[in-house]
Design a protein around this motif. Structure first.
Motif, PDB file in Angstrom:
ATOM      1  N   ALA A  96      -2.357   8.328   9.429  1.00  7.02           N
ATOM      2  CA  ALA A  96      -2.153   8.401  10.884  1.00  7.02           C
ATOM      3  C   ALA A  96      -2.495   7.084  11.561  1.00  7.02           C
ATOM      4  O   ALA A  96      -1.852   6.696  12.539  1.00  7.02           O
ATOM      5  CB  ALA A  96      -2.997   9.531  11.476  1.00  7.02           C
ATOM      6  N   VAL A  97      -3.488   6.372  11.040  1.00  9.54           N
ATOM      7  CA  VAL A  97      -3.865   5.076  11.613  1.00  9.54           C
ATOM      8  C   VAL A  97      -2.708   4.092  11.440  1.00  9.54           C
ATOM      9  O   VAL A  97      -2.308   3.405  12.376  1.00  9.54           O
ATOM     10  CB  VAL A  97      -5.158   4.534  10.957  1.00  9.54           C
ATOM     11  CG1 VAL A  97      -5.441   3.116  11.404  1.00  9.54           C
ATOM     12  CG2 VAL A  97      -6.340   5.455  11.273  1.00  9.54           C
ATOM     13  N   PHE A  98      -2.146   4.036  10.247  1.00 15.91           N
ATOM     14  CA  PHE A  98      -1.022   3.143   9.985  1.00 15.91           C
ATOM     15  C   PHE A  98       0.206   3.565  10.796  1.00 15.91           C
ATOM     16  O   PHE A  98       0.885   2.725  11.378  1.00 15.91           O
ATOM     17  CB  PHE A  98      -0.687   3.139   8.486  1.00 15.91           C
ATOM     18  CG  PHE A  98      -1.631   2.324   7.658  1.00 15.91           C
ATOM     19  CD1 PHE A  98      -1.268   1.058   7.218  1.00 15.91           C
ATOM     20  CD2 PHE A  98      -2.882   2.809   7.307  1.00 15.91           C
ATOM     21  CE1 PHE A  98      -2.132   0.301   6.446  1.00 15.91           C
ATOM     22  CE2 PHE A  98      -3.756   2.061   6.542  1.00 15.91           C
ATOM     23  CZ  PHE A  98      -3.384   0.803   6.112  1.00 15.91           C
ATOM     24  N   ALA A  99       0.471   4.865  10.856  1.00 10.64           N
ATOM     25  CA  ALA A  99       1.648   5.372  11.565  1.00 10.64           C
ATOM     26  C   ALA A  99       1.580   5.054  13.053  1.00 10.64           C
ATOM     27  O   ALA A  99       2.610   4.755  13.668  1.00 10.64           O
ATOM     28  CB  ALA A  99       1.788   6.876  11.355  1.00 10.64           C
ATOM     29  N   HIS A 100       0.395   5.099  13.644  1.00 11.85           N
ATOM     30  CA  HIS A 100       0.256   4.810  15.072  1.00 11.85           C
ATOM     31  C   HIS A 100       0.809   3.422  15.411  1.00 11.85           C
ATOM     32  O   HIS A 100       1.390   3.218  16.470  1.00 11.85           O
ATOM     33  CB  HIS A 100      -1.205   4.910  15.499  1.00 11.85           C
ATOM     34  CG  HIS A 100      -1.423   4.581  16.937  1.00 11.85           C
ATOM     35  ND1 HIS A 100      -1.103   5.465  17.947  1.00 11.85           N
ATOM     36  CD2 HIS A 100      -1.886   3.456  17.544  1.00 11.85           C
ATOM     37  CE1 HIS A 100      -1.378   4.892  19.115  1.00 11.85           C
ATOM     38  NE2 HIS A 100      -1.851   3.685  18.902  1.00 11.85           N
ATOM     39  N   TYR A 101       0.619   2.476  14.504  1.00 12.23           N
ATOM     40  CA  TYR A 101       1.088   1.102  14.724  1.00 12.23           C
ATOM     41  C   TYR A 101       2.408   0.830  14.005  1.00 12.23           C
ATOM     42  O   TYR A 101       2.831  -0.313  13.881  1.00 12.23           O
ATOM     43  CB  TYR A 101       0.021   0.102  14.273  1.00 12.23           C
ATOM     44  CG  TYR A 101      -1.210   0.165  15.137  1.00 12.23           C
ATOM     45  CD1 TYR A 101      -1.220  -0.421  16.405  1.00 12.23           C
ATOM     46  CD2 TYR A 101      -2.359   0.823  14.712  1.00 12.23           C
ATOM     47  CE1 TYR A 101      -2.340  -0.361  17.207  1.00 12.23           C
ATOM     48  CE2 TYR A 101      -3.486   0.887  15.512  1.00 12.23           C
ATOM     49  CZ  TYR A 101      -3.467   0.289  16.758  1.00 12.23           C
ATOM     50  OH  TYR A 101      -4.587   0.364  17.560  1.00 12.23           O
ATOM     51  N   GLN A 102       3.049   1.880  13.507  1.00 17.30           N
ATOM     52  CA  GLN A 102       4.320   1.789  12.799  1.00 17.30           C
ATOM     53  C   GLN A 102       4.235   0.846  11.608  1.00 17.30           C
ATOM     54  O   GLN A 102       5.139   0.040  11.349  1.00 17.30           O
ATOM     55  CB  GLN A 102       5.437   1.393  13.757  1.00 17.30           C
ATOM     56  CG  GLN A 102       5.605   2.392  14.874  1.00 17.30           C
ATOM     57  CD  GLN A 102       6.633   1.982  15.905  1.00 17.30           C
ATOM     58  OE1 GLN A 102       7.235   0.920  15.836  1.00 17.30           O
ATOM     59  NE2 GLN A 102       6.854   2.845  16.882  1.00 17.30           N
ATOM     60  N   LEU A 103       3.138   0.950  10.867  1.00 15.11           N
ATOM     61  CA  LEU A 103       2.917   0.143   9.671  1.00 15.11           C
ATOM     62  C   LEU A 103       3.114   1.018   8.441  1.00 15.11           C
ATOM     63  O   LEU A 103       2.766   2.205   8.462  1.00 15.11           O
ATOM     64  CB  LEU A 103       1.496  -0.436   9.667  1.00 15.11           C
ATOM     65  CG  LEU A 103       1.147  -1.374  10.815  1.00 15.11           C
ATOM     66  CD1 LEU A 103      -0.343  -1.707  10.798  1.00 15.11           C
ATOM     67  CD2 LEU A 103       1.981  -2.649  10.725  1.00 15.11           C
ATOM     68  N   PRO A 104       3.663   0.456   7.370  1.00 17.30           N
ATOM     69  CA  PRO A 104       3.850   1.252   6.152  1.00 17.30           C
ATOM     70  C   PRO A 104       2.503   1.618   5.531  1.00 17.30           C
ATOM     71  O   PRO A 104       1.557   0.834   5.584  1.00 17.30           O
ATOM     72  CB  PRO A 104       4.653   0.330   5.241  1.00 17.30           C
ATOM     73  CG  PRO A 104       4.369  -1.048   5.733  1.00 17.30           C
ATOM     74  CD  PRO A 104       4.113  -0.925   7.209  1.00 17.30           C
ATOM     75  N   TYR A 105       2.428   2.802   4.962  1.00 15.95           N
ATOM     76  CA  TYR A 105       1.204   3.253   4.307  1.00 15.95           C
ATOM     77  C   TYR A 105       1.520   3.735   2.908  1.00 15.95           C
ATOM     78  O   TYR A 105       2.478   4.482   2.697  1.00 15.95           O
ATOM     79  CB  TYR A 105       0.550   4.400   5.085  1.00 15.95           C
ATOM     80  CG  TYR A 105      -0.671   4.936   4.375  1.00 15.95           C
ATOM     81  CD1 TYR A 105      -1.880   4.285   4.466  1.00 15.95           C
ATOM     82  CD2 TYR A 105      -0.595   6.073   3.571  1.00 15.95           C
ATOM     83  CE1 TYR A 105      -3.000   4.749   3.794  1.00 15.95           C
ATOM     84  CE2 TYR A 105      -1.702   6.548   2.900  1.00 15.95           C
ATOM     85  CZ  TYR A 105      -2.910   5.880   3.019  1.00 15.95           C
ATOM     86  OH  TYR A 105      -4.016   6.326   2.341  1.00 15.95           O
ATOM     87  N   ALA A 106       0.714   3.311   1.961  1.00 15.89           N
ATOM     88  CA  ALA A 106       0.801   3.813   0.597  1.00 15.89           C
ATOM     89  C   ALA A 106      -0.606   3.790   0.015  1.00 15.89           C
ATOM     90  O   ALA A 106      -1.275   2.744   0.061  1.00 15.89           O
ATOM     91  CB  ALA A 106       1.735   2.944  -0.244  1.00 15.89           C
ATOM     92  N   PRO A 107      -1.077   4.918  -0.512  1.00 13.87           N
ATOM     93  CA  PRO A 107      -2.403   4.908  -1.138  1.00 13.87           C
ATOM     94  C   PRO A 107      -2.364   4.069  -2.416  1.00 13.87           C
ATOM     95  O   PRO A 107      -1.281   3.686  -2.881  1.00 13.87           O
ATOM     96  CB  PRO A 107      -2.668   6.381  -1.435  1.00 13.87           C
ATOM     97  CG  PRO A 107      -1.321   7.010  -1.500  1.00 13.87           C
ATOM     98  CD  PRO A 107      -0.439   6.212  -0.583  1.00 13.87           C
ATOM     99  N   GLY A 108      -3.525   3.804  -2.970  1.00 17.34           N
ATOM    100  CA  GLY A 108      -3.592   3.051  -4.218  1.00 17.34           C
ATOM    101  C   GLY A 108      -2.849   3.764  -5.337  1.00 17.34           C
ATOM    102  O   GLY A 108      -2.521   4.957  -5.229  1.00 17.34           O
ATOM    103  N   ALA A 109      -2.596   3.050  -6.419  1.00 18.52           N
ATOM    104  CA  ALA A 109      -1.825   3.586  -7.535  1.00 18.52           C
ATOM    105  C   ALA A 109      -2.437   4.874  -8.090  1.00 18.52           C
ATOM    106  O   ALA A 109      -1.727   5.776  -8.518  1.00 18.52           O
ATOM    107  CB  ALA A 109      -1.706   2.545  -8.641  1.00 18.52           C
ATOM    108  N   GLY A 110      -3.754   4.978  -8.050  1.00 15.51           N
ATOM    109  CA  GLY A 110      -4.443   6.173  -8.536  1.00 15.51           C
ATOM    110  C   GLY A 110      -4.750   7.157  -7.426  1.00 15.51           C
ATOM    111  O   GLY A 110      -5.555   8.065  -7.612  1.00 15.51           O
ATOM    112  N   GLY A 111      -4.143   6.965  -6.250  1.00 13.44           N
ATOM    113  CA  GLY A 111      -4.376   7.854  -5.128  1.00 13.44           C
ATOM    114  C   GLY A 111      -5.610   7.507  -4.318  1.00 13.44           C
ATOM    115  O   GLY A 111      -5.982   8.243  -3.421  1.00 13.44           O
ATOM    116  N   GLU A 112      -6.228   6.360  -4.635  1.00 10.12           N
ATOM    117  CA  GLU A 112      -7.447   5.990  -3.920  1.00 10.12           C
ATOM    118  C   GLU A 112      -7.158   5.526  -2.498  1.00 10.12           C
ATOM    119  O   GLU A 112      -6.018   5.240  -2.135  1.00 10.12           O
ATOM    120  CB  GLU A 112      -8.246   4.908  -4.671  1.00 10.12           C
ATOM    121  CG  GLU A 112      -7.507   3.611  -4.882  1.00 10.12           C
ATOM    122  CD  GLU A 112      -6.679   3.591  -6.164  1.00 10.12           C
ATOM    123  OE1 GLU A 112      -5.942   2.614  -6.331  1.00 10.12           O
ATOM    124  OE2 GLU A 112      -6.714   4.522  -6.956  1.00 10.12           O
TER     125      GLU A 112
END
Length: 118
Positions: A96-112
């Motif tokens: 939600a923090v990334f989405a508010h600024y229209q920035l792409p979000y992806a968790p780490g490779a292991g889901g971290e």
């Protein structure tokens, strides 16, 4: 890019928007866990009896004498996702923090987590 060593020295200094309007006070820095580069800052905003911390990206930020200028308007920052002054950002709230600024979000490779407070 602001170096983490430098940005830490700006804690409790003013955070202003691109037009120089004061948003609040820099409280802490969150780094991208993949690169360890500063990614977001939390800014103390609100009334004296009801402070909260809002998130603002540090990409494009500039440090000046006694302030950090961010590349986002005051209204956008004040409407950003927030936490209590003694709270922590839950991992499930990061997108939600990334989405508010229209920035792409992806968790780490292991889901971290993507963000870590420094």
């Amino acid at each position: 890019m602001i170096e983490l060593v430098d940005i830490r020295e700006w804690r409790e200094h003013d955070v202003v928007d691109q037009d120089g309007k004061k948003i609040g006070t820099l409280e802490s820095v969150y780094v991208d866990t993949a690169t360890d580069d500063p990614a977001f800052a939390t800014v103390t905003v609100g009334l004296p009896t009801r402070h909260r911390l809002v998130f603002v990206p540090l990409d494009g930020a500039q440090a000046g004498p006694g302030y950090v200028r961010v590349a986002f308007p005051k209204a956008a920052v004040k409407d950003a996702p927030s936490i209590d002054t003694d709270g922590v950002l839950p991992a499930e709230d990061e997108p939600a923090v990334f989405a508010h600024y229209q920035l792409p979000y992806a968790p780490g490779a292991g889901g971290e987590r993507r963000l870590a407070r420094r």
